[in-house]
Every structure is written in C-alpha cells, then in structure tokens.
Design a protein around this motif. Structure first.
Motif, PDB file in Angstrom:
ATOM      1  N   ALA A   1     -11.866   7.849  -0.550  1.00  0.00           N
ATOM      2  CA  ALA A   1     -10.388   8.156  -0.358  1.00  0.00           C
ATOM      3  C   ALA A   1     -10.549   9.367  -0.665  1.00  0.00           C
ATOM      4  N   TYR A   2     -10.594   9.682  -2.038  1.00  0.00           N
ATOM      5  CA  TYR A   2     -11.167  11.196  -2.707  1.00  0.00           C
ATOM      6  C   TYR A   2     -12.388  12.408  -2.066  1.00  0.00           C
ATOM      7  N   HIS A   3     -12.739  11.669  -1.153  1.00  0.00           N
ATOM      8  CA  HIS A   3     -13.770  12.832  -0.456  1.00  0.00           C
ATOM      9  C   HIS A   3     -13.838  14.124  -0.682  1.00  0.00           C
TER      10      HIS A   3
ATOM     11  N   GLY B   1     -11.982   5.958   4.663  1.00  0.00           N
ATOM     12  CA  GLY B   1     -11.294   6.734   4.300  1.00  0.00           C
ATOM     13  C   GLY B   1     -10.051   7.106   4.736  1.00  0.00           C
ATOM     14  N   THR B   2      -9.319   7.914   5.141  1.00  0.00           N
ATOM     15  CA  THR B   2      -8.054   7.904   4.825  1.00  0.00           C
ATOM     16  C   THR B   2      -7.902   9.702   5.273  1.00  0.00           C
ATOM     17  N   PHE B   3      -6.288   9.814   5.728  1.00  0.00           N
ATOM     18  CA  PHE B   3      -6.238  10.848   5.332  1.00  0.00           C
ATOM     19  C   PHE B   3      -5.585  10.859   4.905  1.00  0.00           C
ATOM     20  N   SER B   4      -4.670   9.943   3.864  1.00  0.00           N
ATOM     21  CA  SER B   4      -3.482  10.061   3.045  1.00  0.00           C
ATOM     22  C   SER B   4      -3.833  11.165   2.069  1.00  0.00           C
ATOM     23  N   LYS B   5      -4.771  11.366   1.398  1.00  0.00           N
ATOM     24  CA  LYS B   5      -4.653  12.434   0.044  1.00  0.00           C
ATOM     25  C   LYS B   5      -4.806  13.566   0.994  1.00  0.00           C
TER      26      LYS B   5
ATOM     27  N   GLY C   1      -3.173   3.115   7.450  1.00  0.00           N
ATOM     28  CA  GLY C   1      -4.530   3.511   5.793  1.00  0.00           C
ATOM     29  C   GLY C   1      -5.432   2.455   5.277  1.00  0.00           C
ATOM     30  N   SER C   2      -6.167   2.974   4.451  1.00  0.00           N
ATOM     31  CA  SER C   2      -7.956   2.942   3.833  1.00  0.00           C
ATOM     32  C   SER C   2      -6.900   1.416   3.513  1.00  0.00           C
ATOM     33  N   GLN C   3      -5.947   1.096   2.652  1.00  0.00           N
ATOM     34  CA  GLN C   3      -5.676  -0.131   2.087  1.00  0.00           C
ATOM     35  C   GLN C   3      -6.134  -1.182   3.078  1.00  0.00           C
TER      36      GLN C   3
HETATM   37  C1  LIG Z   1      -9.425   4.907  -3.948  1.00  0.00           C
HETATM   38  C2  LIG Z   1      -8.220   4.247  -2.946  1.00  0.00           C
HETATM   39  N1  LIG Z   1      -8.392   3.489  -2.532  1.00  0.00           N
HETATM   40  C3  LIG Z   1      -7.564   3.313  -1.511  1.00  0.00           C
HETATM   41  C4  LIG Z   1      -6.602   3.848  -0.930  1.00  0.00           C
HETATM   42  C5  LIG Z   1      -6.077   3.586  -0.257  1.00  0.00           C
HETATM   43  O1  LIG Z   1      -4.816   4.785   0.009  1.00  0.00           O
HETATM   44  P1  LIG Z   1      -4.564   4.649   2.245  1.00  0.00           P
HETATM   45  O2  LIG Z   1      -4.063   3.369   2.377  1.00  0.00           O
HETATM   46  O3  LIG Z   1      -3.049   5.584   1.843  1.00  0.00           O
HETATM   47  O4  LIG Z   1      -5.421   5.461   2.648  1.00  0.00           O
HETATM   48  C6  LIG Z   1      -6.286   4.658  -2.313  1.00  0.00           C
HETATM   49  C7  LIG Z   1      -4.884   5.038  -2.832  1.00  0.00           C
HETATM   50  O5  LIG Z   1      -4.378   5.795  -4.320  1.00  0.00           O
HETATM   51  C8  LIG Z   1      -7.229   4.458  -3.221  1.00  0.00           C
HETATM   52  O6  LIG Z   1      -7.013   4.897  -4.700  1.00  0.00           O
END
Ligand SMILES: Cc1ncc(COP(=O)(O)O)c(C=O)c1O
Length: 391
Positions: A200-202, A227-231, A96-98
C-alpha cells in the motif's frame, strides 16, 4: 442470531479511539489518515469533468467485474515498472486494497486455516483474516523485516496464506531487506504457499532505492500482490488492485462480482484520466516531500525527548514509527493518561496476532505539522518519563 463467522468480528481499536475522541482538541498520532490538504482536489475536479464530458452515461453505467479495461492496462504498466510480469488479465480492480486483502482471504481460507503473518501486522488485515477464522503462525520482526528463524517451520505447517508488508510496514515502518525478500519468495514458492504481498505504501519512499517486490522474485503461481491509489491520490476514491496469475484473478473476479459487482465506473475512470494527464507523479512528490519533513521532525523529537526511555524504528517511507517502551510500561494505561494530556496514539497490543506487545505503540507522522509533532512528543515524553504525571 448472527452466523458463527461473526464471532471474531469485533470493533477496531483504532476506529473506536477515533470515534470517542472526535471533535476533541487532540494532538493525534493515532489515525493514519492522509493529510487532506494534500489531496489533489483541483486536478481530480478537472479530470472528473473531462471524464463526464467524454464518456457521459457510460461513466455512470455498470461495468465489468475485473475493472475498467484502460485502468487495468494502466496498472499493468505501473506494475511492470515494479518488476512484476503484468498484463491486463493479471489484474482485478478492487474497492481499495482492503477489498483485495478480503477477497484473497475469502478465496483461500477455510475456517481454522493457518496463516503465516508478521507480528505485529496491519490491523485491518488481521480483522479480515479473523472473519474467516484464520489461525496464526506469527513471525516476529527485526529491523530487516520478518525474521528468518521460524519461517521454514511455519511453511512446513501447511499454511494457506503468507501475508507480508515488505515496504514501510504498517504498523512498524520496517522494510524487508533485499536478501530476505529473495529468500522469502523462494521458500514460499518451493512450499507452494500463496504469498499475499501488501504494498500500500510503495510510492511513499523518502530515502534510498526501491527494492524488488517479493512477488517478482520467484515464480509462484499462487502469489498475489495488492496495491492502491489511496495513499497517492485520495482514499475516498476507493480504487485499489490485486495482481495474480490470470486463472486465479478470473476466480477472484467471480468472487468480486457476487460481493459488489464491480468498483465504481466513475472513480475508475477518474483515476485512469488522472494518471494519463500526468498528475500522478506530482501528487506523489507532494505527499513525499511533506511526509518526509514530518517523519524527520518526529524522529528528531523522539531523540531529543525520549533518548534513554524508549527505542523506535526509523522508517524509510510510509506513515508510521513504532515505539517500544520499557517492559513495565503498559501502552494502554499510558493512553488513558495521554488522553488527559490531549495526545493520541495507538497502543501496539492489538497489532500482534499472537498476543503480546503491551509496551509498544504506533505513532503516525502524517496528520500533524512539524510544530504540533514536537509539542505532542513533548507531552508524551513527559508521561513516559514520569509515570505518575498527567497534564
Ligand atoms: C498496509 C495497508 N494495506 C491496505 C490498506 C487499505 O487501504 P485502501 O483500502 O484505502 O487501499 C491500508 C490502509 O490504511 C494499509 O495501511
């Protein structure tokens, strides 16, 4: 008993709120969890099956800390389209991007290190920086993002990191203007300050054209982009990434290795196969079309119910609208009454690294359908208009 670094590790107000209200029948503008009915379950099932048939045990084996090589190459392609000079060696695949934010902070911050940060900013990043005992140089936002006043002074104070969320910022939904992106990128590069750009929201943009990434606008050897594939696929896969100069990425991969060895071999392959099979664009389009309608419903409901009683942002994407109430209204106190009325939101105070913001709150528009959004805003507006009212 615990290390002194744990002193500032405290529960997240959002997580606590979700825990205490779990199972209750609330209209929730609080969580920011993506709508699970939009997850591409069937496509993920199909590609997981293909991956296991094709790679067998290799999909279940340990892998390189930097990430599954074909996924690094695929993310490099995605990022070149966003204006970043990206090759596989610029990329670390993260849990995750976290984790990308945490690794960057851990690598760059000594205790007490100054961090330039938007105020308000993303709560879980503030928590990560807190855990390394960061000291904040907060810069307020207006409708064009991080304000320019104060930037030069903050950069001159020798910060170890500048953290920015240029697209549809969490928690405000605000987008940094093209002009400010350029100035920010150039000023940080000149000052030799590492920019950590959280995008994250690109892909969740509902109006207008994509703007250039801050990291692509100036040559800064210390710049990092998360960046992330979560969203756009699903957050439970836990696949994100961090872009940076190869020498820096190599060092961060060493840190990743001692943290968790690597991101899951199976989930990385699933994300790679998902994208290769052409599922990514339709998945993004589905999230976009549903969230756009919900954003419109929330903005219309706020205009109808709260016109003279509050102001709010009009996000071009993402998941959040930020509401500012009259100065005498305390959002924490409002939440106590809102709980009785069956409505949830997140009070804005906790998002402010330098304190303040007691009269602000964050509303997410992704969790409820349009009808429930309208009902929730009606209930909330009643409480705001009539400070003594509960249900
Ligand atoms: C601004 C932002 N950055 C990063 C994340 C982390 O997301 P993830 O770890 O699922 O990629 C979130 C998750 O809500 C977010 O809102």
């Amino acid at each position: 008993m615990l290390a002194t670094g744990m002193r500032r590790v405290t529960p997240s107000a959002i997580m606590e709120l979700i825990k205490t209200t779990a199972g209750g029948d609330y209209l929730s503008f609080a969580s920011g969890l993506p709508d699970p009915t939009l997850f591409p379950v069937e496509a993920v099932r199909a590609v997981a099956d293909q991956v296991l048939s094709r790679d067998g045990a290799a999909a279940l084996q340990y892998g390189p800390a930097e990430g599954y090589p074909p996924l690094r190459a695929l993310v490099a392609d995605l990022l070149r389209a966003r204006g970043l000079a990206a090759a596989p060696e610029h990329l670390l695949i993260t849990n995750g991007s976290q984790q990308a934010l945490d690794l960057a902070a851990r690598a760059l911050l000594d205790p007490g290190a100054p961090v330039v940060i938007e105020s308000p900013s993303y709560l879980a990043a503030i928590q990560a920086f807190d855990s390394y005992d960061a000291r904040y140089l907060p810069l307020p936002l207006d409708e064009d993002g991080m304000q320019r006043d104060g930037l030069a002074t903050a950069l001159a104070a020798g910060p170890r990191l500048l953290y920015t969320l240029p697209n549809f910022q969490n928690p405000t939904g605000i987008t940094l203007s093209a002009e400010r992106r350029r100035r920010l990128a150039e000023a940080a590069a000149r000052a030799g300050v590492p920019v950590l750009e959280d995008d994250a929201y690109h892909d969740l943009r509902y109006d207008g054209e994509s703007l250039p990434t801050v990291c692509g606008l100036a040559a800064n050897p210390h710049a990092l982009y998360a960046g992330t594939f979560s969203k756009v696929i699903a957050p439970g896969l836990r696949v994100g990434y961090l872009w940076g100069a190869p020498a820096l990425i190599e060092r961060l991969a060493q840190l990743k290795q001692i943290t968790d060895l690597h991101t899951g071999s199976l989930t990385q392959r699933i994300v790679h196969a998902f994208c290769l099979a052409g599922h990514l664009e339709p998945a993004i389009e589905r999230f976009r079309s549903v969230y756009r309608r919900r954003r419109d419903a929330l903005l219309a409901a706020l205009a109808a119910e709260l016109g003279d009683h509050a102001t709010w942002t009009r996000p071009a994407g993402g998941m959040f609208v930020w509401v500012t109430l009259r100065p005498e209204i305390d959002a924490q106190e409002l939440l106590t009454r809102a709980l009785e009325a069956g409505v949830l939101f997140v009070p804005g105070g906790g998002f402010h690294p330098g304190g303040g913001g007691a009269n602000t709150l964050r509303l997410t528009f992704v969790s409820l359908d349009e009808e429930r959004i309208r009902e929730g805003v009606k209930r909330l507006a009643r409480l705001i208009r009539h400070p003594q009212a509960a249900r």
